[in-house]
Design a protein around this motif. Sequence first.
Motif, short mmCIF file in Angstrom:
data_model
loop_
_atom_site.label_atom_id
_atom_site.label_comp_id
_atom_site.label_asym_id
_atom_site.label_seq_id
_atom_site.Cartn_x
_atom_site.Cartn_y
_atom_site.Cartn_z
N GLN A 107 0.81 -1.22 0.00
CA GLN A 107 0.00 0.00 0.00
C GLN A 107 0.84 1.27 0.00
O GLN A 107 0.28 2.38 0.01
N SER A 118 2.91 4.49 -1.03
CA SER A 118 2.86 5.44 -2.14
C SER A 118 4.12 6.27 -2.11
O SER A 118 4.83 6.33 -1.11
N ARG A 153 4.87 -3.31 -7.56
CA ARG A 153 4.65 -1.92 -7.16
C ARG A 153 5.86 -1.07 -7.56
O ARG A 153 7.01 -1.48 -7.41
N SER A 174 4.71 6.06 -7.34
CA SER A 174 3.37 6.55 -7.68
C SER A 174 3.12 7.89 -7.00
O SER A 174 3.64 8.18 -5.93
N THR A 210 4.38 12.97 -0.98
CA THR A 210 4.53 11.86 -1.92
C THR A 210 4.59 10.49 -1.23
O THR A 210 4.58 9.47 -1.91
N LEU A 242 -1.69 4.22 0.55
CA LEU A 242 -2.98 4.28 -0.13
C LEU A 242 -4.01 3.53 0.72
O LEU A 242 -3.71 2.47 1.27
N ASN A 293 -6.87 4.76 -4.67
CA ASN A 293 -5.58 5.46 -4.61
C ASN A 293 -5.66 6.73 -3.78
O ASN A 293 -4.92 7.69 -4.02
N LYS A 341 -5.44 8.95 -0.18
CA LYS A 341 -4.79 9.04 1.13
C LYS A 341 -5.75 9.77 2.07
O LYS A 341 -5.92 10.98 1.99
N ALA A 380 -1.97 2.22 -9.39
CA ALA A 380 -1.53 3.49 -8.81
C ALA A 380 -0.42 4.13 -9.63
O ALA A 380 -0.34 5.36 -9.72
N GLU A 381 0.43 3.32 -10.23
CA GLU A 381 1.60 3.84 -10.92
C GLU A 381 1.26 4.66 -12.16
O GLU A 381 2.10 5.45 -12.61
#
Length: 691
Positions: free
Chosen positions: A50, A52, A70, A73, A102, A106, A111, A113, A183-184
């Motif tokens: 999860q 980010s 992952r 992102s 950044t 997530l 996606n 926060k 997410a990416e």
Amino acid sequence: MIRSIHACVLSGFLLGFSILIPLQSVSHAQSASFNYAEALQKSLFFYDAQRSGRLPERGTAPGQNRVEWRGDSFLDDGGTLLHADGSVMTDDIGNPVVVDLTGGFLDAGDNMKFGLPLASAVTMLAWGGLEFQDGYIAAQQWDYLLSILSWAAHYIVAAHPLPNVYVVQVGDGDADHNVWEAAEIVDMDRPMLVCDPDRPGTEPAAEAAAALAAIVMVFERAGGEAAAYAHEADLLGHARQLFAFADTYRGSYSDTHPTIAPFYKSWNGYTDELAWAATWLYRATGEQTYLNKAETSMNTIGEYHTDSTQSWDDKVYGTQILLAQLTGKQSYHDGVQRFLNAWADGAGGIQHTPGGLAFIMEWGSLRYAASTAFCALVYSAVADIPSSLTSKYTTFATRQIDYILGDNPRQSSYMVGFGNNPPRNPHHGTAHGSWKGGSSDELPEINRHILYGALVGGPKSADDYDWVDDRNDYVGNEVTLGYNAGLTGALARLASTTDGQPLDNFPPQESRDAEFVVEARVNYEGSDFIELAVRVDNRTAWPARHTPDLNFRYFVELSDEIAAGLDPSTVIVEPGEYNEGGIISPRLSPWNTSARIYAVEISLAGENMAPGSYKTYSRLVQFRIYLPEKQMLRHVSNWSFISLSDTFAETDRIPVYEGTTLVSGIEPDHSMTCVSVIDLELPLVLAFPCT
């Protein structure tokens, strides 16, 4: 569409009807035994999945990115903060306040926060580390926990740039939930929601204070670099400021920012968060002022309902346990025992299913059972409670965790990647790995990635048989930071009392399918030309990524044509009837002149392809290859033509490149066999090595 509307269980609110069965009379496999160390290992892995921001280097050691699917992102999260009137927020010396958000985690399969549930999950994780450090160490997971808590602390501090300012959300919930992408590769505006004296946010600010206070204690216990970081970053100072902000400027954050309400509305108000945070600050500092504030808040709340449990929205249960530990007052013990007895006995609105699950509502039923199990295990370790209660609460908690891990009527695990018949399709956009985008019912049918350790929502009714492994069923298959929080701590406790071991070489390398797929067909054929249609898909998922520099080659072999006097430089390549961004070289490029092999070069440079909607993941290019006028030989004798027909079909003979790197398909070499048709009037097919 992702749904993350987390309904709160209100007093007296029950869904459906179920027969109440005392837990002790439930029939189940008493001999069930699980590797709790492995389950703990995987539950922590979920938090790594999860993360980010700019991720660490790849590897399996604590602090590294051990999730091969992952990547980085949301590297633009953050920016300049604004006041409520739109003016730029400045610091004490007049500089604009700019935050870098950044990092963090997530929330779920989306996606977003969300500051309140993020910090709430982190507090629970840190609490488990404090109470059950021996279990983390026995399972060889202590350093992984420290890594996750450090990642969280960095983000919370970044979201708190000034004493009375806290960023409580990044992303637009409605816009985000209309996108089903990894997410990416998500590309959209991600606004920040800010709380300050004019826009109070007591719940998230207080929860962030609790999280940092708990993390400080874990890091101090760990010593070394963790303790040094806690001191250098002044985590306790941030916790103090956040609590002061929450306490001084009181107001519910979902009233201040109504757009939060459909997702994480503060149903219970903020008094429980103030009590929770003050209790944690008292535990971290020993300062009586914080204890006084905690007890004042708890007195304001009064007697609370027992048909809920510790959650992102409700903190009275955990606060009672902490105060019972810290003060020893009987009133707090009475409150905790009233709460836990209701769950263990199936009373006060708690239903016990025939299979043994303590059930209160359909949405995320297992996270409530897991959180209560954690609370029961923490409280059962309190030295001055009767041994009968210790046994009762431990038995209840173990039963709930075993139910989750597979000791249930389905004889199936509810933790992804663990145990018998585990979920394979949690409601998680990045784990799904769809290249078509749009919604969770798109291809592929089975998630491409295993989201190890994620706890799915679970049964939606009290009969325990209605759960199915359906990604589209977000009620029963959603996963969130909060779902795993209590479960992780409970697993640490159970890992300390059993002989289980974590898996070696975890996580295993995934089996990968094609990340770039080419489909082609023949559109038209004439005596001196052939028109082809080539479709290239970006289906990247390890990790998903934008590919602005793709190109492909269509190979032809001209042995017969050259033997008949054809000059390859006179072959013309032109666009066909339809072209989605392909830049087509007008002449053939030599590839292996000794084998008389040439290539049509087609560039998709500038086409920023990504696995999302059709407009992003796929490009269709049509082109014609012309022989000079009156050329009698047919030019279908080529490497890439083999197996093509007038219907689109996958082929690996049209290789794809990312820049100059071959990423898909097979290039011709000297050992291949070419096919040639050398006479149009009387077709004669010859097969021979292309040398």
